[in-house]
Design an enzyme around this catalytic site. Sequence first.
Site, PDB file in Angstrom:
ATOM      1  N   LYS A  38       0.721  -1.118  -0.053  1.00  0.00           N
ATOM      2  CA  LYS A  38      -0.171   0.031   0.038  1.00  0.00           C
ATOM      3  C   LYS A  38       0.698   1.286   0.057  1.00  0.00           C
ATOM      4  O   LYS A  38       0.388   2.275  -0.512  1.00  0.00           O
ATOM      5  CB  LYS A  38      -0.837  -0.100   1.029  1.00  0.00           C
ATOM      6  CG  LYS A  38      -2.188  -0.962   0.902  1.00  0.00           C
ATOM      7  CD  LYS A  38      -3.048  -0.781   2.313  1.00  0.00           C
ATOM      8  CE  LYS A  38      -4.228  -1.872   2.016  1.00  0.00           C
ATOM      9  NZ  LYS A  38      -5.261  -1.909   3.098  1.00  0.00           N
ATOM     10  N   ASP A  49     -10.118   2.626   2.080  1.00  0.00           N
ATOM     11  CA  ASP A  49     -10.113   2.068   3.481  1.00  0.00           C
ATOM     12  C   ASP A  49     -10.718   2.810   4.407  1.00  0.00           C
ATOM     13  O   ASP A  49     -11.518   2.449   5.296  1.00  0.00           O
ATOM     14  CB  ASP A  49      -8.716   1.701   4.105  1.00  0.00           C
ATOM     15  CG  ASP A  49      -8.041   0.576   3.439  1.00  0.00           C
ATOM     16  OD1 ASP A  49      -8.885  -0.320   2.712  1.00  0.00           O
ATOM     17  OD2 ASP A  49      -6.845   0.350   3.083  1.00  0.00           O
TER      18      ASP A  49
END
Length: 265
Positions: free
Chosen positions: A65, A101
Amino acid sequence: MALPILCGSFSLHPVSTGAAMHNAGYRALGLDWHYVPFAVTNIAEAVDAMRTLGLRGAGISYPFKESVMPLLDAIDDDAATMGAVNTIVNTDGHLVGYNTDWIGGARALQEATTLRNKRVLVLGAGGAARAVATGLSREGAVLTIVNRTYEKAQALASAVHARAAYLDAVDLDAIDIVVNATSVGMSGVSDALPLDPSRLSANHIAMDIVYKPLRTPWLLAASARGATIIGGERMLLHQAAAQFALYTRREAPLAAMAAALTSLQ
Ligand code: ATR
């Protein structure tokens, strides 16, 4: 004839949840799109392949990420603030990184409550806790962050305008919502409880980011105390729905995607 469109995910340890939700969403909307989870060890090569093969979108999971960010053409402001990308959108070879997220945790809680001025206790200070705390802070919640390693709670708290505390010192009567954002309760990891459930009451909402099992020991205990519970699968669903909308530019068919997720359990 239009070619089918491919999306996927890049992860060291692929799981089937993303594919199940996204493919169910495509079917529900009658789209000739397909989502494939790819096991990736070299993220730079995977991003090159995305350009070469014309993948429309890719979900990014552990451990890429952060390392994927310099490989992209642009980073959305929210992802830059988070310092992490979990979604790449490919528009004619131009790759933009996003982060969905932080949206998932807020939307999951908003199914049960409003967030403005709600007092939220976040357990944990890792990547998932950071995403949850960012989303809730943006929605106007007042956050307290506790973590096994106190220094990490302090660092996260200062990043999201929250306060850090020691768990034993938190007055649960002054808390509306408790979110377990640690890996405690995940099957195969730990069956301990992240917070003594006897400190919860019917006035609390208890949410878990853990979705395996669907109902963690802590959520079951919170429910037995009368608390309203929200499982981690709702957070997973809403972050995937936000990805779906970025890829397809269509509103995600939530019910179809949720059904696919629960059928995996
Ligand atoms: P993720 O990206 O999923 O958040 P992570 O960054 O490794 O994963 O963070 C895991 C979180 O769970 C951390 O807050 C961790 O606490 P530490 O910062 O002290 O490591 C927390 N955690 C993991 N196992 C735990 C345990 N057995 N008891 C309490 N907290 C735990």
